[in-house]
Write a protein that holds these residues in place. Structure first.
Motif, PDB file in Angstrom:
ATOM      1  N   ALA A 199       0.847  -1.194   0.000  1.00  7.74           N
ATOM      2  CA  ALA A 199       0.000   0.000   0.000  1.00  7.74           C
ATOM      3  C   ALA A 199       0.885   1.248   0.000  1.00  7.74           C
ATOM      4  N   CYS A 200       0.290   2.383  -0.367  1.00  7.78           N
ATOM      5  CA  CYS A 200       1.115   3.583  -0.564  1.00  7.78           C
ATOM      6  C   CYS A 200       1.685   4.123   0.750  1.00  7.78           C
ATOM      7  N   GLY A 201       0.936   3.908   1.859  1.00 10.17           N
ATOM      8  CA  GLY A 201       1.415   4.403   3.145  1.00 10.17           C
ATOM      9  C   GLY A 201       1.267   5.903   3.332  1.00 10.17           C
ATOM     10  N   ARG A 202       0.625   6.593   2.396  1.00 13.69           N
ATOM     11  CA  ARG A 202       0.533   8.054   2.461  1.00 13.69           C
ATOM     12  C   ARG A 202      -0.885   8.584   2.345  1.00 13.69           C
ATOM     13  N   CYS A 203      -1.839   7.723   1.908  1.00  8.84           N
ATOM     14  CA  CYS A 203      -3.198   8.241   1.678  1.00  8.84           C
ATOM     15  C   CYS A 203      -3.994   8.229   2.992  1.00  8.84           C
ATOM     16  N   TYR A 204      -5.200   8.783   2.948  1.00  6.40           N
ATOM     17  CA  TYR A 204      -6.059   8.878   4.143  1.00  6.40           C
ATOM     18  C   TYR A 204      -6.307   7.493   4.753  1.00  6.40           C
ATOM     19  N   TYR A 205      -6.638   6.495   3.894  1.00  2.89           N
ATOM     20  CA  TYR A 205      -6.986   5.174   4.441  1.00  2.89           C
ATOM     21  C   TYR A 205      -5.763   4.436   4.985  1.00  2.89           C
ATOM     22  N   CYS A 206      -4.594   4.692   4.401  1.00  4.20           N
ATOM     23  CA  CYS A 206      -3.369   4.110   4.958  1.00  4.20           C
ATOM     24  C   CYS A 206      -2.993   4.794   6.269  1.00  4.20           C
ATOM     25  N   LEU A 207      -3.013   6.135   6.257  1.00  4.44           N
ATOM     26  CA  LEU A 207      -2.445   6.880   7.375  1.00  4.44           C
ATOM     27  C   LEU A 207      -3.416   7.081   8.533  1.00  4.44           C
ATOM     28  N   LEU A 217      -7.944  -0.383   1.590  1.00  2.00           N
ATOM     29  CA  LEU A 217      -8.742   0.647   0.910  1.00  2.00           C
ATOM     30  C   LEU A 217      -7.862   1.769   0.371  1.00  2.00           C
ATOM     31  N   CYS A 218      -6.552   1.497   0.284  1.00  2.00           N
ATOM     32  CA  CYS A 218      -5.586   2.491  -0.189  1.00  2.00           C
ATOM     33  C   CYS A 218      -6.055   3.153  -1.485  1.00  2.00           C
ATOM     34  N   THR A 219      -6.016   4.478  -1.500  1.00  2.00           N
ATOM     35  CA  THR A 219      -6.404   5.206  -2.715  1.00  2.00           C
ATOM     36  C   THR A 219      -5.175   5.734  -3.451  1.00  2.00           C
ATOM     37  N   GLY A 220      -3.989   5.439  -2.919  1.00  2.00           N
ATOM     38  CA  GLY A 220      -2.764   5.871  -3.582  1.00  2.00           C
ATOM     39  C   GLY A 220      -2.319   4.846  -4.606  1.00  2.00           C
TER      40      GLY A 220
HETATM   41 ZN   LIG Z   1      -2.603   4.312   0.649  1.00  2.00          ZN
END
Ligand SMILES: [Zn+2]
Ligand SMILES: [Zn+2]
Length: 372
Positions: A98-106, A113-116
């Motif tokens: 996962a991106c680790g930076r989007c709202y759902y990750c962070l 549900l990562c949107t990145g």
């Molecule tokens: Zn993400």
């Protein structure tokens, strides 16, 4: 010396798969090169080849695999649970980063549900870009820094570890994480494919007293019964009337009121309406199986209110579910002969493996690549 790797590539949707050969790079810092032992074929691969999911091509397929460490990049010394890693170790890995930076990750801690830009091995990593071998239907796979990598438990053979493929962690998420199964519960699992089988197994591990598998065709239910997956089995091809099915299933539940928990693992929209009917008052329904959008279906929302139901969805799986799956392999193997689920194919026969999965003629197709 350059290592080369055969890899099965999806070049164009709806077209036959191609076998290509790539040069394999040495792993950079914190990366790993894995010699693939076995790789699963799942329903998602059927959808990918048919072009039902929007992915870039060409792509090396294979989003579920196990293999041996061939080389470790500098700094990668331990798996995610803290066990030391060495060349030759059998490992598996979460198929996405996962991106680790989007709202759902962070914020929500919901990487599924990562949107990145979530990278998924065997699904959205281009084969014409470095490092090329980013799928499991390949002699080697290059695991990038940040991959959740875990050693296989010693009691689990690689074949056993791949036997449930991504159905295992999917069931951990849907049947254990999103709903609460309590000791002594009656659990109804709709669907007898890999996700349904895995959900039924985990319901038993969670302490359910009685697990009813509602599915088909008959051969799958016979396999389930033979392996001790579920105590009662209802064939939807034999009992085609939902009202009659409901009567049979309710008779398996306490006071005939319905199941404490229903796990839907069919992919058929109408099964959700049936789940709402099959669950008892104050019960829980976990909708796991609706991976592709087959459109709306009539449900009776009055039942949700009147029965005070909890209905939850779950999308894919994250690291917690994956590690839960791998860590629970010894418990699963204590009860179930997981290897009996598997039909093996050589890598060259990936196309027929996909065809057999599409036809539903095998329960779990697995490509034997490096083997043991
Ligand atoms: Zn993400
Ligand atoms: Zn899969």
């Amino acid at each position: 010396m350059t290592t080369s790797s055969r890899a099965v590539v999806l070049e164009a949707f709806g077209e036959p798969l191609q076998m290509h050969t790539y040069d394999v790079p040495a792993p950079k810092d914190m990366a790993a090169l894995v010699r693939v032992g076995f790789a699963g074929v799942c329903g998602t691969d059927v959808h990918l080849q048919a072009g039902r999911l929007s992915i870039p091509t060409p792509v090396v397929l294979g989003h579920e695999a196990v293999g041996r460490i061939d080389a470790l990049g500098a700094g990668l010394t331990h798996d995610v649970l803290g066990a030391p890693l060495a060349e030759g170790d059998w490992v598996s890995w979460l198929n996405n980063i996962a991106c680790g930076r989007c709202y759902y990750c962070l914020v929500e801690g919901r990487p599924t549900l990562c949107t990145g830009s979530r990278r998924i091995y065997g699904i959205n990593q281009r084969a014409d870009e470095w490092p090329h071998v980013s799928g499991g239907w390949s002699d080697y796979i290059y695991l990038q820094p940040g991959t959740v990598l875990v050693k296989l438990p010693e009691v689990a053979s690689p074949q056993e570890a791949i036997s449930l493929g991504c159905a295992g962690p999917t069931a951990v998420h849907g049947a254990l994480d999103e709903v609460r199964i309590r000791p002594g519960d009656t659990v109804v699992v709709q669907g007898s494919g890999p996700v349904g089988m895995a959900a039924a197994m985990y319901a038993e591990l969670a302490g359910a007293r009685h697990v009813v598998v509602v599915g088909g065709p008959a051969a799958r239910l016979e396999t389930a019964a033979r392996l001790g997956v579920g105590q009662a089995h209802v064939d939807i091809f034999e009992t085609t009337d939902p009202a009659e099915r409901a009567r049979i299933v309710r008779a398996e539940t306490r006071r005939g009121e319905g199941a404490d928990v229903v796990v839907e693992a069919t992919g058929v929209p109408a099964a959700v309406a049936e789940a709402i009917d099959l669950v008892r008052p104050d019960g829980q329904v976990s909708v796991v199986g609706q991976y592709t959008d087959h459109g709306p279906t009539p449900i009776n929302p009055h039942l949700i209110t009147r029965k005070n139901l909890t209905i939850s969805g779950s999308w894919g799986f994250g690291a917690r579910h994956y590690i839960g799956y791998v860590s629970s392999l010894p418990q699963l193997l204590d009860r179930f002969d997981l290897a009996a689920l598997v039909t093996e194919y050589p890598l060259e026969q990936a196309e027929s493996a996909v065809a057999d999965v599409k036809a539903g003629s095998v329960l779990k197709a697995v490509l034997r690549i490096g083997g043991r």
